[in-house]
Design a protein around this motif. Structure first.
Motif, PDB file in Angstrom:
ATOM      1  N   GLY A  50      58.614  75.948  47.985  1.00 35.36           N
ATOM      2  CA  GLY A  50      57.893  75.987  46.720  1.00 35.36           C
ATOM      3  C   GLY A  50      58.712  76.368  45.508  1.00 35.36           C
ATOM      4  O   GLY A  50      58.159  76.846  44.515  1.00 35.36           O
ATOM      5  N   VAL A  51      60.016  76.139  45.548  1.00 32.34           N
ATOM      6  CA  VAL A  51      60.877  76.627  44.470  1.00 32.34           C
ATOM      7  C   VAL A  51      60.660  75.899  43.149  1.00 32.34           C
ATOM      8  O   VAL A  51      61.095  76.380  42.101  1.00 32.34           O
ATOM      9  N   HIS A  52      59.993  74.748  43.175  1.00 32.91           N
ATOM     10  CA  HIS A  52      59.792  74.000  41.935  1.00 32.91           C
ATOM     11  C   HIS A  52      58.436  74.277  41.294  1.00 32.91           C
ATOM     12  O   HIS A  52      58.144  73.731  40.223  1.00 32.91           O
ATOM     13  N   ALA A  53      57.641  75.131  41.920  1.00 34.60           N
ATOM     14  CA  ALA A  53      56.309  75.418  41.386  1.00 34.60           C
ATOM     15  C   ALA A  53      56.377  76.010  39.987  1.00 34.60           C
ATOM     16  O   ALA A  53      55.532  75.715  39.133  1.00 34.60           O
ATOM     17  N   GLY A  54      57.369  76.851  39.733  1.00 35.41           N
ATOM     18  CA  GLY A  54      57.476  77.490  38.433  1.00 35.41           C
ATOM     19  C   GLY A  54      57.679  76.490  37.309  1.00 35.41           C
ATOM     20  O   GLY A  54      57.078  76.606  36.234  1.00 35.41           O
ATOM     21  N   VAL A  55      58.521  75.481  37.548  1.00 33.88           N
ATOM     22  CA  VAL A  55      58.757  74.463  36.534  1.00 33.88           C
ATOM     23  C   VAL A  55      57.483  73.662  36.277  1.00 33.88           C
ATOM     24  O   VAL A  55      57.144  73.354  35.125  1.00 33.88           O
ATOM     25  N   LEU A  56      56.763  73.341  37.344  1.00 35.71           N
ATOM     26  CA  LEU A  56      55.526  72.588  37.179  1.00 35.71           C
ATOM     27  C   LEU A  56      54.518  73.370  36.340  1.00 35.71           C
ATOM     28  O   LEU A  56      53.843  72.803  35.467  1.00 35.71           O
ATOM     29  N   ARG A  57      54.439  74.663  36.580  1.00 36.42           N
ATOM     30  CA  ARG A  57      53.524  75.496  35.784  1.00 36.42           C
ATOM     31  C   ARG A  57      53.977  75.560  34.329  1.00 36.42           C
ATOM     32  O   ARG A  57      53.140  75.536  33.413  1.00 36.42           O
ATOM     33  N   GLU A  58      55.271  75.685  34.109  1.00 31.94           N
ATOM     34  CA  GLU A  58      55.783  75.714  32.736  1.00 31.94           C
ATOM     35  C   GLU A  58      55.373  74.457  31.975  1.00 31.94           C
ATOM     36  O   GLU A  58      55.143  74.500  30.761  1.00 31.94           O
ATOM     37  N   LEU A  59      55.284  73.346  32.671  1.00 27.26           N
ATOM     38  CA  LEU A  59      54.918  72.082  32.052  1.00 27.26           C
ATOM     39  C   LEU A  59      53.408  71.921  31.893  1.00 27.26           C
ATOM     40  O   LEU A  59      52.949  70.919  31.333  1.00 27.26           O
ATOM     41  N   GLY A  60      52.644  72.892  32.389  1.00 30.10           N
ATOM     42  CA  GLY A  60      51.201  72.858  32.227  1.00 30.10           C
ATOM     43  C   GLY A  60      50.417  72.376  33.425  1.00 30.10           C
ATOM     44  O   GLY A  60      49.182  72.399  33.417  1.00 30.10           O
ATOM     45  N   TRP A  61      51.126  71.935  34.471  1.00 30.60           N
ATOM     46  CA  TRP A  61      50.454  71.414  35.662  1.00 30.60           C
ATOM     47  C   TRP A  61      50.003  72.547  36.574  1.00 30.60           C
ATOM     48  O   TRP A  61      50.520  73.662  36.511  1.00 30.60           O
ATOM     49  N   THR A  62      49.064  72.241  37.455  1.00 31.60           N
ATOM     50  CA  THR A  62      48.640  73.164  38.508  1.00 31.60           C
ATOM     51  C   THR A  62      49.249  72.694  39.820  1.00 31.60           C
ATOM     52  O   THR A  62      48.789  71.700  40.405  1.00 31.60           O
ATOM     53  N   PRO A  63      50.316  73.361  40.295  1.00 31.25           N
ATOM     54  CA  PRO A  63      51.009  72.856  41.479  1.00 31.25           C
ATOM     55  C   PRO A  63      50.278  73.167  42.775  1.00 31.25           C
ATOM     56  O   PRO A  63      49.707  74.242  42.952  1.00 31.25           O
ATOM     57  N   VAL A  64      50.288  72.207  43.674  1.00 29.48           N
ATOM     58  CA  VAL A  64      49.839  72.382  45.054  1.00 29.48           C
ATOM     59  C   VAL A  64      50.880  71.689  45.934  1.00 29.48           C
ATOM     60  O   VAL A  64      51.512  70.722  45.497  1.00 29.48           O
ATOM     61  N   GLY A  65      51.061  72.191  47.145  1.00 32.01           N
ATOM     62  CA  GLY A  65      52.126  71.653  47.972  1.00 32.01           C
ATOM     63  C   GLY A  65      51.699  71.301  49.375  1.00 32.01           C
ATOM     64  O   GLY A  65      50.756  71.880  49.919  1.00 32.01           O
ATOM     65  N   VAL A  66      52.403  70.342  49.953  1.00 34.49           N
ATOM     66  CA  VAL A  66      52.203  69.931  51.342  1.00 34.49           C
ATOM     67  C   VAL A  66      53.570  69.854  52.006  1.00 34.49           C
ATOM     68  O   VAL A  66      54.524  69.321  51.438  1.00 34.49           O
ATOM     69  N   ASP A  67      53.664  70.397  53.212  1.00 28.53           N
ATOM     70  CA  ASP A  67      54.901  70.319  53.975  1.00 28.53           C
ATOM     71  C   ASP A  67      54.549  70.411  55.452  1.00 28.53           C
ATOM     72  O   ASP A  67      53.511  70.975  55.826  1.00 28.53           O
ATOM     73  N   LEU A  68      55.441  69.883  56.285  1.00 26.11           N
ATOM     74  CA  LEU A  68      55.216  69.922  57.726  1.00 26.11           C
ATOM     75  C   LEU A  68      55.778  71.175  58.372  1.00 26.11           C
ATOM     76  O   LEU A  68      55.397  71.544  59.483  1.00 26.11           O
TER      77      LEU A  68
END
Length: 227
Positions: A50-68
């Motif tokens: 989830g290391v990119h969640a912070g950038v997504l939030r800075e851009l105004g998005w609400t991050p959600v993630g999927v991984d195996l």
């Protein structure tokens, strides 16, 4: 089911990420340029820790993630809401997310074209998809980057295969393996999934390490206009 990334999750979070300088490959810069500011849910496919969640939030998005990988998600859930799932069977309704990003994961997915079709399913018409990945032309088992000033490209670029062959033991490829997608196959997979290609960027010095693409999905399979 354990995955290869379960075995290296602690190393990845503690050593691999910790040893990196600030955005050395231009990944955050690519997300800012190609995804841009927005609102609504942004799904990260193969979110890992989830290391990119912070950038997504800075851009105004609400991050959600999927991984195996459950091991990677132990860290990922501290940074955003996550679900453990196969990227070929995303646990989301049709046309339910506003944006999708896939960051440095397509070489982890031998069935990446099928993943792109699944991304198109969950993305709303007109929604944006940003692919940030290892550059097909300058990185792979065919490329020796041991000299920081030059990359030596040997035969093998046209071979689409899974391998752990790597010029370094400090990266990920030698630990979990990686697939290679020649550039035409990668771009054609996006088009075949119904995406219109809009913008491109490269990151990494002195020769590109990362290739990024902004694409947009429309229900008729063509470009849906610019952001």
């Amino acid at each position: 089911m354990r995955t290869a990334y379960d075995e290296i999750a602690d190393w990845y979070e503690g050593q691999f990420l910790g040893a990196q300088q600030s955005d050395p490959l231009g990944i955050s810069a690519a997300l800012r340029e190609l995804l841009g500011e927005g609102s609504g849910a942004c799904l990260e496919v193969g979110c890992g820790t989830g290391v990119h969640a912070g950038v997504l939030r800075e851009l105004g998005w609400t991050p959600v993630g999927v991984d195996l990988s459950a091991g990677m998600l132990r860290y990922g859930r501290e940074r955003m809401p996550v679900a453990r799932a196969d990227a070929q069977r995303l646990p989301m309704r049709d046309s339910s997310v506003d944006a999708v990003v896939a960051v440095m994961v397509h070489t982890d997915m031998p069935a990446y074209p099928a993943v792109l079709h699944e991304v198109a399913r969950v993305l709303r018409p007109g929604g944006v998809f940003v692919h940030v990945g290892v550059h097909p032309c300058f990185c792979g088992s065919f490329a020796d980057r041991s000299d920081p000033a030059a990359a030596v490209i040997r035969a093998g670029y046209r071979e689409r295969r899974w391998t752990k062959d790597s010029w370094t033991d400090q990266g990920i490829r030698d630990k979990v393996g990686a697939a290679h997608w020649p550039l035409p196959e990668l771009l054609n997979a996006l088009v075949d999934a119904g995406f219109g290609l809009e913008r491109f960027s490269e990151g990494g010095e002195p020769l590109p390490i990362v290739l990024s693409v902004r694409a947009r999905f429309s229900i008729d399979g063509g470009a849906a206009g610019s952001a």
